[in-house]
Design a protein around this motif. Structure first.
Motif, short mmCIF file in Angstrom:
data_model
loop_
_atom_site.label_atom_id
_atom_site.label_comp_id
_atom_site.label_asym_id
_atom_site.label_seq_id
_atom_site.Cartn_x
_atom_site.Cartn_y
_atom_site.Cartn_z
N ASP A 16 132.48 -2.55 76.02
CA ASP A 16 133.80 -3.08 76.35
C ASP A 16 133.78 -3.89 77.64
OD1 ASP A 16 135.01 -2.10 74.05
OD2 ASP A 16 135.58 -0.21 75.00
N THR A 17 133.03 -3.44 78.65
CA THR A 17 132.93 -4.18 79.91
C THR A 17 132.31 -5.55 79.68
OG1 THR A 17 132.74 -2.13 81.16
CG2 THR A 17 131.95 -4.13 82.24
N SER A 18 131.22 -5.58 78.91
CA SER A 18 130.55 -6.85 78.63
C SER A 18 131.40 -7.75 77.75
CB SER A 18 129.19 -6.61 77.97
OG SER A 18 128.33 -6.00 78.90
N LEU A 19 132.06 -7.19 76.77
CA LEU A 19 132.94 -7.97 75.90
C LEU A 19 134.05 -8.62 76.72
CD1 LEU A 19 133.50 -8.81 72.99
CD2 LEU A 19 134.78 -6.69 72.69
N THR A 20 134.64 -7.88 77.63
CA THR A 20 135.68 -8.43 78.49
C THR A 20 135.12 -9.54 79.37
OG1 THR A 20 136.92 -6.37 78.51
CG2 THR A 20 137.32 -7.88 80.34
N PHE A 21 133.95 -9.33 79.96
CA PHE A 21 133.33 -10.34 80.82
C PHE A 21 133.10 -11.64 80.05
CE2 PHE A 21 129.48 -12.48 82.33
CZ PHE A 21 129.84 -12.75 83.65
N TYR A 22 132.46 -11.55 78.89
CA TYR A 22 132.12 -12.76 78.14
C TYR A 22 133.35 -13.47 77.57
CZ TYR A 22 127.15 -12.27 78.78
OH TYR A 22 125.90 -12.22 79.35
N THR A 23 134.38 -12.73 77.20
CA THR A 23 135.58 -13.38 76.65
C THR A 23 136.55 -13.82 77.75
OG1 THR A 23 136.67 -11.24 76.26
CG2 THR A 23 135.44 -12.22 74.42
N LYS A 24 136.82 -12.96 78.71
CA LYS A 24 137.83 -13.27 79.73
C LYS A 24 137.29 -14.13 80.87
CE LYS A 24 140.89 -10.71 77.68
NZ LYS A 24 141.66 -11.32 76.62
N GLN A 25 136.09 -13.86 81.34
CA GLN A 25 135.54 -14.63 82.46
C GLN A 25 134.86 -15.92 82.00
OE1 GLN A 25 136.09 -14.01 85.64
NE2 GLN A 25 137.22 -12.18 85.08
N LEU A 26 134.10 -15.86 80.90
CA LEU A 26 133.33 -17.03 80.48
C LEU A 26 133.94 -17.80 79.32
CD1 LEU A 26 129.66 -15.75 80.82
CD2 LEU A 26 131.15 -16.77 82.54
N GLY A 27 134.93 -17.23 78.65
CA GLY A 27 135.62 -17.97 77.60
C GLY A 27 134.98 -17.95 76.23
N PHE A 28 134.06 -17.01 75.97
CA PHE A 28 133.51 -16.86 74.62
C PHE A 28 134.62 -16.40 73.68
CE2 PHE A 28 129.56 -17.08 76.78
CZ PHE A 28 128.53 -17.19 75.88
N LYS A 29 134.49 -16.72 72.41
CA LYS A 29 135.43 -16.26 71.39
C LYS A 29 134.86 -15.00 70.76
CE LYS A 29 137.62 -17.48 67.05
NZ LYS A 29 137.73 -18.45 65.97
N GLY A 30 135.64 -13.92 70.77
CA GLY A 30 135.22 -12.70 70.10
C GLY A 30 135.49 -12.80 68.61
N HIS A 31 134.55 -12.31 67.79
CA HIS A 31 134.73 -12.35 66.33
C HIS A 31 134.88 -10.94 65.77
CE1 HIS A 31 134.07 -16.66 65.93
NE2 HIS A 31 133.10 -16.51 66.83
N VAL A 32 133.91 -10.09 66.03
CA VAL A 32 133.97 -8.70 65.54
C VAL A 32 133.33 -7.78 66.58
CG1 VAL A 32 133.96 -9.28 63.07
CG2 VAL A 32 131.79 -8.86 64.24
#
Length: 132
Positions: A16-32
């Protein structure tokens, strides 16, 4: 014959920490997301976060992501305001911010292209440089 980069998988200690970092800080799109991982994307890059035990890295190995020059200063300000750790200062052509993700994977946010870098090497070649 190989035709390009398919995907990147990173071991992460807290999904969850990494998912938040990559989506919220770096702007990656989460898929699943599932118990042990998640799939994200950024442009044509497919990233898999895999729950596991990352190992310490002490070399220059890193993943570089592109940012447009017009957005660079704002992006750097956002990252620094969030307290994201930096691992290196830029000494090469083009603007770069070298940062660490929550598991200390080394990332570079870079303005420029391979063509820009090659052109700069004509003016200031690396020691031992040979054109192929």
């Amino acid at each position: 014959m190989l035709s390009g980069l398919n995907h990147i998988t990173l071991s992460v200690s807290h999904l969850d920490t990494s998912l938040t970092f990559y989506t919220k800080q770096l702007g990656f799109k989460g898929h699943v997301k599932w118990d042990d991982g998640a799939y994200l994307s950024l442009g044509d890059i497919w990233l898999c976060l895999s729950l596991g035990r990352p190992c310490e890295k002490t070399d220059y190995t890193h993943i570089a992501l592109t940012v447009e020059e017009s957005a660079y200063a704002t992006f750097v300000e956002k990252i620094r305001a969030a307290g994201v750790s930096e691992w290196k200062q830029n000494k090469s052509e083009g603007h770069s911010l070298y940062l660490l993700d929550p598991d200390d994977h080394k990332l570079e946010i870079h303005v420029g292209t391979l063509a820009n870098r090659l052109e700069s090497l004509k003016r200031k070649p690396y020691a031992g440089l040979v054109w192929l």
